[in-house]
Each structure stands twice: as C-alpha cells, then as structure tokens.
Design a protein around this motif. Structure first.
Motif, PDB file in Angstrom:
ATOM      1  N   MET A   1       0.809  -1.196   0.000  1.00 17.20           N
ATOM      2  CA  MET A   1       0.000   0.000   0.000  1.00 17.20           C
ATOM      3  C   MET A   1       0.854   1.263   0.000  1.00 17.20           C
ATOM      4  N   GLN A   2       1.920   1.249   0.799  1.00 19.47           N
ATOM      5  CA  GLN A   2       2.788   2.423   0.891  1.00 19.47           C
ATOM      6  C   GLN A   2       3.308   2.826  -0.481  1.00 19.47           C
ATOM      7  N   ASN A   3       3.777   1.853  -1.242  1.00 14.81           N
ATOM      8  CA  ASN A   3       4.341   2.165  -2.556  1.00 14.81           C
ATOM      9  C   ASN A   3       3.297   2.726  -3.505  1.00 14.81           C
ATOM     10  N   LEU A   4       2.070   2.235  -3.421  1.00 16.16           N
ATOM     11  CA  LEU A   4       1.003   2.773  -4.264  1.00 16.16           C
ATOM     12  C   LEU A   4       0.684   4.218  -3.903  1.00 16.16           C
ATOM     13  N   VAL A   5       0.685   4.522  -2.613  1.00  9.28           N
ATOM     14  CA  VAL A   5       0.441   5.897  -2.172  1.00  9.28           C
ATOM     15  C   VAL A   5       1.555   6.809  -2.681  1.00  9.28           C
ATOM     16  N   ILE A   7       3.518   6.351  -5.278  1.00  7.62           N
ATOM     17  CA  ILE A   7       3.400   6.483  -6.731  1.00  7.62           C
ATOM     18  C   ILE A   7       2.313   7.500  -7.082  1.00  7.62           C
ATOM     19  N   LEU A   8       1.180   7.434  -6.394  1.00  5.72           N
ATOM     20  CA  LEU A   8       0.098   8.380  -6.636  1.00  5.72           C
ATOM     21  C   LEU A   8       0.544   9.809  -6.326  1.00  5.72           C
ATOM     22  N   SER A  31      -0.749  13.797   2.776  1.00 11.85           N
ATOM     23  CA  SER A  31      -0.006  12.542   2.673  1.00 11.85           C
ATOM     24  C   SER A  31       0.973  12.385   3.838  1.00 11.85           C
ATOM     25  N   TRP A  85       6.431   8.215   4.562  1.00 10.35           N
ATOM     26  CA  TRP A  85       5.869   6.917   4.162  1.00 10.35           C
ATOM     27  C   TRP A  85       6.901   5.803   4.197  1.00 10.35           C
TER      28      TRP A  85
END
Length: 169
Positions: A1-5, A7-8, A31, A85
């Motif tokens: 999840m962290q990596n997706l956040v 990236i967004l 964020s 993050w």
C-alpha cells in the motif's frame, strides 16, 4: 500500500509541477499526516517514530537548497512526504539518485543552450567573490538566461530507482 500511495503522490506532483510549476500542499500535507497515522496504527509508537525520522530526513535533505533559493518549498515537502511513508533509508537513496538525475538534466539543458562554459565561469567567479568579500555576498536578481527544472521529475525517478534497488536486493 505504501508504494502505491507514493506512486500516486509522485504522479500528481509531476503533473502539477510540469503544468503549473507547483507541487500542491493539498497533495503533500495530507499525505504526510496520513503516513504518520498509518504507521502509528500499524506499528504503534515505533511506526510513528519511523515515519517521523523519514519525514525529518526528507525535510533535511532539501532544506539547505531551499534556503539558498535553488529549490521550491513544494519539492522539500514532497521529499518529506515520501520520507514519512518509506523512512530514512529510502529517502537517503532517493535523494542521491534525484540529485544525480537533476544534475544530469541541468547539464543537458546547459549543453543544449550552449551555456555550460559561461555558467562554469560564473560559478568560479562567485566562489572567488565570496572568498574576497570575506563572506559578504550581494546577489543581483538576474532572471535573464536562467532556467529551472521541475524537480518532481528527478525526485520521482530517484524514488523509482530506489524501489528497483529494494526489489532486487
């Protein structure tokens, strides 16, 4: 999840930095807060401290360039958000890669504009002037011929390289 956040956050920041030359607080500040909350609820006080250390590392990596006027506050907050993050280790490598990539982009722009030699001479003169003026420096606001790099791009590429480095370790 962290990596997706992350990236967004990076994708949105690249778009706004390219379009408006700004990295929006509405992206970075929530964020940062979300990272602290996420790490606190998943790992307790240790997670909160992990997030805090990453935040401070991200802030610390770009605070001097910001104070010298070489980088915008949005770039500093973006790196601090990424640090909140993914922690200090991630920020350390992301910062190194971003600095190298940003320097290469600047070098390519200077070569394309045929201003590399002039810029190097100006830098050497500035160093000599600072030394001879015993620390006093008056900077003239000269926007002629200056350029800036949307630094969200080097930060995002640095983060991507750090993701890849972590993946293949």
């Amino acid at each position: 999840m962290q990596n997706l956040v992350i990236i967004l956050i990076l994708v949105i920041s690249i778009i706004t930095d390219l379009r408006d030359r700004k990295i929006l607080n509405i992206v970075t500040l929530p964020s940062i807060i979300a990272a602290f909350i996420y790490h606190f609820f998943t790992s307790g006080v240790e997670g909160f401290l992990y997030s805090g250390q990453g935040f401070l590392a991200g802030l610390g990596m770009l605070i001097i360039p910001f104070l010298m006027g070489g980088i915008g506050a949005g770039d500093v907050k973006l790196l601090a958000a990424i640090g909140a993050w993914n922690g200090t280790f991630f920020i350390f490598y992301t910062s190194i890669y971003a600095g190298i990539i940003g320097g290469l982009i600047a070098l390519l722009i200077l070569l394309k504009r045929r201003e590399l030699v002039f810029t190097l001479k100006r830098m050497l003169f500035s160093v000599a002037f600072i030394k001879s003026a015993k620390g006093y420096l008056v900077i003239k606001d000269d926007v002629h011929g200056s350029f800036s790099i949307p630094y969200a791009i080097p930060i995002a590429l640095g983060a991507l390289l750090t993701f890849l480095m972590e993946t293949f370790q």
